[in-house]
Scaffold this motif. Sequence first.
Motif: not given
Length: 266
Positions: A174-197
Motif C-alpha cells: 500500500d503506497q498511501r502516505t501518512a497524509t493520505e492515510w490521515a485524510e481517509s481516516l479523518y484525523v490530522s497527519s500530525t496526530s497520526l505520525r505522533r501516534a506511531f512515534r
Amino acid sequence: MTARGRGPTGARTQGVARVADSGTKTADEDLITATGHPTHVHDFHQLLYAPLGRITVTTPDGEHELASPLALWLPAGTPHSARFDPESLVLAEPFDPAAHRLPFARATAIRLDDAVRRQLLARTRGAGAEADDAAVFAALTCTRPRRDARLPLPRPTSEAARAVAGTLLRRPDDQRTATEWAESLYVSSTSLRRAFRTETGIAFSEWRTRVRLNHSLELLSRGHQVGAVAAKVGFTSTNGYIVAFRRHFGRTPGAWTKECAERSTG
C-alpha cells in the motif's frame, strides 16, 4: 562510544588483534577510537553486540549494521573494521577457537533473545565473570541466525494508527502516505505520525519499511527473485529495496538468500 566486554575491549584480554595490512601485533584498545577502528583480524572468535546505539562492521562479505537485538559473530581470522554511532555501547566477547567450535565459517549476524541479552549485560557488571566461558558460548551459538530474525515491530494502540498498521500488515505494498492515510481516516497527519512515534517508538515511514522488509524475508525464502520481491512488498525500485535490506540486515537480499541455502544444505 563505550566499549565493554571480555578480551579485546575489557580487562580480560585473550589473543591479540593484528592490523590487516601489517604484521604488527597490537592490543585492541590501541586501535579503538571514539568513532571506530581500522581493519584488523583476531586470532580468536569474537561476538560483537551493541545494546545501545548502532555500530557498522565491515567484513569481506559486506557491511553489517548492528543494533539490539542483532549481534555479529566474527570467526577467528576475519578482517573487519567498525564505525560507531555517537553514544553507542559496544560489548565484545572473545572465545578460543581451539576450545570452541564456532558453527559459522564467516561473519554471521544472529538475533539475541532476552535471556542472552541479560546474560551479556550482567557480565559487564560481574567482576567474577569468567572470560571464554563455555556456558556463554553455548548460549550464544544456540541463538537464532538472522534467517529467523525479523525486525522488531511494536504495534500502535490508538484507533487510527492501529487501522493503518493492520492494513499495512496485510498489504505492505500500500503506497498511501501518512497524509493520505490521515485524510481517509479523518484525523490530522500530525496526530497520526505522533501516534506511531509515541506508541511504537518508530516513525511511520520506518514502521512501514520494517513491515515490508519482514514480509520480504518470507518471499525470498520461497525463491522469489529480488526484483519481484521488491515490487510485491511495495518498494518503488529494486535498488531502494536492496539499500534498505542491507541497512537493516547487514546483507543484500541475494547474499541473505545464499546464506540461507548454505545453512539448509549444511
